[in-house]
Design an enzyme around this catalytic site. Structure first.
Site, PDB file in Angstrom:
ATOM      1  N   GLU B  60     -25.263 -28.101  57.725  1.00  0.00           N
ATOM      2  CA  GLU B  60     -26.430 -28.312  58.590  1.00  0.00           C
ATOM      3  C   GLU B  60     -27.446 -27.170  58.537  1.00  0.00           C
ATOM      4  O   GLU B  60     -28.652 -27.398  58.577  1.00  0.00           O
ATOM      5  CB  GLU B  60     -25.995 -28.566  60.041  1.00  0.00           C
ATOM      6  N   HIS B 129     -20.163 -35.464  70.143  1.00  0.00           N
ATOM      7  CA  HIS B 129     -20.999 -36.423  69.416  1.00  0.00           C
ATOM      8  C   HIS B 129     -21.842 -37.274  70.360  1.00  0.00           C
ATOM      9  O   HIS B 129     -22.245 -38.374  69.998  1.00  0.00           O
ATOM     10  CB  HIS B 129     -20.144 -37.376  68.572  1.00  0.00           C
TER      11      HIS B 129
END
Lengths: 319, 323
Positions: B60, B129
């Site tokens: 990321e 999440h």
């Protein structure tokens, strides 16, 4: 020594520009004339100059918190740099950035960086852009031994290699991450060994030998231009000053410093130039005198420039 | 006008901008042949090729940082993180690098990148999440924060975000991907920083974002039966925030309820409440109320997750409590 006199003398000149620029900052910082803090590049000049002398204006670099040397080597304007470091409105960043945040996009200087390991992903992106635009431009990512332990650096090495991006990772191993010696922060002796993990060449060079750096980075740049991907070049060097000006350096001994100062990259190069007959001692003295004049002018420019208007506080937050 | 889902609207925006501008490209995890974690980039790999729809490693920091570096080098990357929660490992590249380049370099840098990130609870994805993290991004000068609630807004705002010369954080709610709405075929841009009044009303202003806009509209239907008229204001963008539209509405209704799925404490509603308290205090007939998630991580087990997510019922309750 297969290079022309012009290139060699230019490299010598740039090394002296960095040396005198940093010495001047050391003096004026001690005198309380410079706000904030500065990380000086004294002793490491051969790395920036050896590496950037392989690039053109179209190529890019990302730099670090110890970035003055890289910026000067990439062609940064001494007046604008000095004014920025003095916090003046005439500086590169209008006084908004200071020592750790100087950039000149026209010269491919994508910025010094206050975050250790911050430049890797940006350099990867700049290299990705070059490949995307189908140019043969190359990006050099300068990073220190400390930054080599950051995930961002390792992630950048990985993606750059997987995608064969035109980037050269130039590691400046000065032996210390602030006060922490390399032996305490990593198990490897040569940071270049880490290149193997990403299937890219890893090269170790004497970072106080400008020609050795130039040769190694030159090869890496050529490889990158050919589309063969990145290289990790580790340059072993040493910073003469502390991590920042004012650092008492209690973590290292005078003997060690003296040993490295004896390997000062500038006289070493000077000797080579004179011995090989590429320049005379007088010519080189002339170079130093010219650089001194240039720096006096930069200092004069910085000192006589105005501080930013307070009305500029909110300018340039957005494009 | 054709009915399209929020997901199709986003896909169409990407395709149209890529068609129009060669400098636009996509990078992220599984955005290629796989079509993206939720399917937003479906079909774009086949249409534009791997040179413009790039599958990255799971990395990321480099997804965000390479987008910033490429943007600073003249391209217009659209980066995707699978879940907003993953920004944690990449935050430096967003808030210290991309967001600050322009200011700290004295106005010379342009960083025209978009960072698309799905957020929100409701699919049993639990604590790492499911978050709604818009308040983090609102706090960073240099970023723009878009948080569209409808397919129409999603398309027009994504097109604007891609054309914007600043880094734009683009927050999509997972549960909105399947929501349908009218979306024109042609390309259109919705100015970032312009709120939209999703329903006009006279009695109470509800400023709602993302999926909570739909909950607010539901609440408005319920309360209308009792003769209570809600005005639903969707800021659409949290940075810049269209305080003008919010203040005008509060000056008309004299009451404000703020609804978002982010945790209430120091959430986006705190800023909206402060703006109204500072600039329209005299117009308020009741304290400002926030409807938001409780102060805990998002739980996994379905009944707990449902208890976590605020909804129309909570808005109805909050409005009734004002009167």
């Amino acid at each position: 020594m297969s290079h022309s006199k012009e290139i060699m003398v230019k490299m010598y000149t740039t090394m002296n520009r960095i040396r005198m620029f940093e010495s001047m900052l050391q003096e004026y910082f001690a005198a309380g004339k410079i706000p904030g803090f500065v990380h000086l590049y004294l002793g490491e000049e051969a790395v920036a100059v050896g590496a950037c002398s392989c690039l053109t204006d179209r190529d890019s670099i990302t730099s670090t918190h110890r970035g003055h040397g890289h910026l000067i080597a990439k062609g940064g304007d001494l007046k604008l740099m000095m004014a920025e470091i003095f916090g003046k409105s005439t500086g590169y960043c209008k006084g908004k950035g200071g020592s750790m945040h100087i950039a000149d996009f026209d010269l491919g200087i994508l910025g010094a960086n206050g975050i250790v390991g911050g430049g890797g992903p940006l350099a990867t992106g700049a290299a990705l852009a070059a490949k995307y635009k189908k140019t043969d431009d190359v990006t050099i990512c300068f990073f220190g031994d400390g930054a080599s332990n950051q995930g961002t650096t390792q992630e950048s090495l990985n993606m750059a290699s997987a995608w064969k991006l035109p980037v050269v990772f130039v590691n400046e191993n000065n032996g210390y991450g602030i006060s922490c010696p390399q032996c305490k922060s990593m198990a490897v002796t040569d940071i270049a060994d880490r290149a193997a993990a990403y299937d890219m060449p890893g090269v170790v060079v004497d970072g106080n030998d400008v020609l050795a750096v130039h040769e190694a980075v030159g090869e890496a740049v050529k490889r990158a231009r050919r589309g063969e991907g990145p290289t990790l070049v580790e340059c072993k060097t040493y910073r003469w000053r502390g991590h920042f000006e004012g650092d008492a350096c209690t973590y290292r001994c005078t003997e060690e410093l003296n040993e490295w100062m004896a390997k000062d990259p500038i006289p070493r190069f000077e000797e080579k130039l004179v011995e090989s007959g590429l320049a005379t001692a007088e010519e080189l003295e002339g170079v130093k005198a010219a650089v001194k004049k240039e720096l006096d002018a930069a200092l004069e420019f910085a000192q006589s420039s105005p501080l930013p208007e307070l009305s500029a506080l909110l300018d340039d937050v957005y494009a | 006008m054709a009915k399209k889902t929020y997901l199709q609207a986003l896909n169409e925006a990407l395709a149209q901008e890529m068609e129009k501008d060669q400098s636009v490209f996509i990078l992220g995890e599984d955005v290629g042949q796989f079509g993206g974690c939720f399917g937003v980039t479906q079909g774009l790999f086949d249409r534009f090729g791997e040179g413009r729809v790039m599958d990255t490693p799971i990395t990321e920091s480099v997804i965000v940082g390479a987008a910033a570096g490429a943007a600073a080098s003249g391209l217009r990357p659209v980066a995707e993180l699978m879940f907003v929660d993953f920004i944690g490992v990449a935050l430096d590249q967003l808030f210290n690098q991309a967001a600050k380049m322009r200011y700290m370099f004295g106005g010379k840098a342009k960083v025209p990148m978009v960072l698309r990130m799905p957020q929100g609870a409701g699919i049993g994805a639990a604590a790492q999440h499911s978050q709604s993290l818009e308040a983090w991004f609102m706090h960073i000068p240099g970023l723009k924060v878009a948080i569209p609630s409808t397919p129409y807004d999603a398309k027009g705002m994504l097109i604007s975000a891609i054309r914007d010369d600043n880094p734009v954080v683009f927050l999509e709610h997972k549960l909105l991907y399947g929501v349908e709405g009218d979306v024109p075929e042609e390309s259109y841009a919705i100015e970032l920083g312009k709120a939209d009044i999703k329903r006009e009303g006279t009695d109470v202003t509800v400023v709602a974002t993302s999926r909570m806009v739909h909950s607010a509209l539901e609440a408005a239907e319920i309360l209308a039966k009792d003769g209570i008229s809600l005005e639903v204001v969707d800021p659409r963008c949290l940075l810049p925030l269209d305080t003008g539209t919010i203040l005008d509405s509060v000056r008309k209704t004299h009451a404000l309820v703020i609804a978002h799925e982010a945790v209430g404490f120091a959430g986006p509603g705190a800023e909206i409440a402060a703006q109204v308290a500072e600039k329209a205090f005299d117009y308020l007939d009741a304290p400002i109320t926030r409807v938001a998630a409780p102060f805990c991580p998002v739980p996994f087990s379905p009944p707990l997750e449902q208890a976590f997510i605020p909804g129309a019922g909570d808005i109805v309750k909050a409005v009734r409590a004002l009167r």
